[in-house]
Design an enzyme around this catalytic site. Structure first.
Site, PDB file in Angstrom:
ATOM      1  N   SER A  58       0.794  -1.233   0.000  1.00 52.49           N
ATOM      2  CA  SER A  58       0.000   0.000   0.000  1.00 52.49           C
ATOM      3  C   SER A  58       0.822   1.277   0.000  1.00 52.49           C
ATOM      4  CB  SER A  58      -0.956   0.009   1.191  1.00 52.49           C
ATOM      5  OG  SER A  58      -0.250   0.194   2.402  1.00 52.49           O
TER       6      SER A  58
ATOM      7  N   LYS B  43       0.635   4.630   6.909  1.00 55.96           N
ATOM      8  CA  LYS B  43       0.054   5.447   5.845  1.00 55.96           C
ATOM      9  C   LYS B  43       0.664   6.838   5.901  1.00 55.96           C
ATOM     10  CE  LYS B  43      -2.911   2.129   4.939  1.00 55.96           C
ATOM     11  NZ  LYS B  43      -2.781   1.289   3.716  1.00 55.96           N
TER      12      LYS B  43
END
Length: 207
Positions: free
Chosen positions: A52, A116
């Protein structure tokens, strides 16, 4: 000539001494406390489990996070952070104070942590996207050299509540992030007090 029998007797006596083992136990406890303090208040290490954050972070990369910034609440837009996903990305109850303390020293489950990039913070507005496929942060195009164009295939327009953050993976086409939680309780906004720390280095480097 040294008396080897006396030397052996002294060694045996030392190993069987209660004071000796008490000293060893104290040293062991100090080492554990120091190690926990470093993990809890200075740095922690994590391994990237998914794609990701590619191309910035690759699967299997080892990353270092800096705890002091999280403890001070000094989280900035653009930071790559590790955070506890319970209550947002993970359908577990919010971490208890004891579980939070455990996470600081590396105790507890490891599959509740996510990495993230912080895109927006409390009070910011964020919109996807302008005619060139860029995110609009507080009405201005956001330059993201680390992300593809367009910045997101999912359109949204949000205002970030106080003490929360909006996070996205750099690999926008293969990232479960705040966009995935739109329409769910919490709306994709992650409380900043769930942050373990910003990433300060990966591999053998520390920036």
């Amino acid at each position: 000539m040294p008396n080897r029998r006396e030397d052996a007797t002294f060694g045996s006596r030392l190993l069987s001494s209660g004071r000796f083992w008490k000293t060893v136990a104290i040293i062991a406890v100090v080492i554990v406390i120091l190690g926990g303090s470093v993990r809890g208040f200075v740095i922690q290490r994590f391994t990237i489990p998914s794609a990701s954050m590619e191309p910035t972070l690759k699967v299997g990369d080892s990353i270092t996070v800096w705890r002091p910034d999280a403890l001070r609440g000094d989280i900035r837009r653009g930071d790559i952070v590790v955070f506890d996903g319970r209550g947002s990305f993970v359908d577990d109850p919010l971490p208890t104070p004891l579980q939070k303390m455990g996470s600081w020293v590396g105790l507890g489950p490891r599959d509740v942590y996510y990495v993230k990039r912080v895109i927006a913070l409390g009070g910011d507005t964020l919109q996807c996207c302008d005619a060139k496929g860029r995110l609009l942060l507080n009405g201005r195009p956001l330059r993201e050299d680390y992300a593809p164009s367009p910045a997101s295939a999912v359109e949204f327009s949000i205002e970030v509540p106080a003490d929360t953050m909006w996070v996205m993976g750099d690999n926008r086409g293969d990232s479960a992030d705040s966009r995935s939680l739109l329409g769910r309780p919490g709306g994709g906004f992650i409380p900043t007090d769930r942050v373990i720390g910003p990433v300060i280095g990966y591999g053998s480097s520390v920036d």
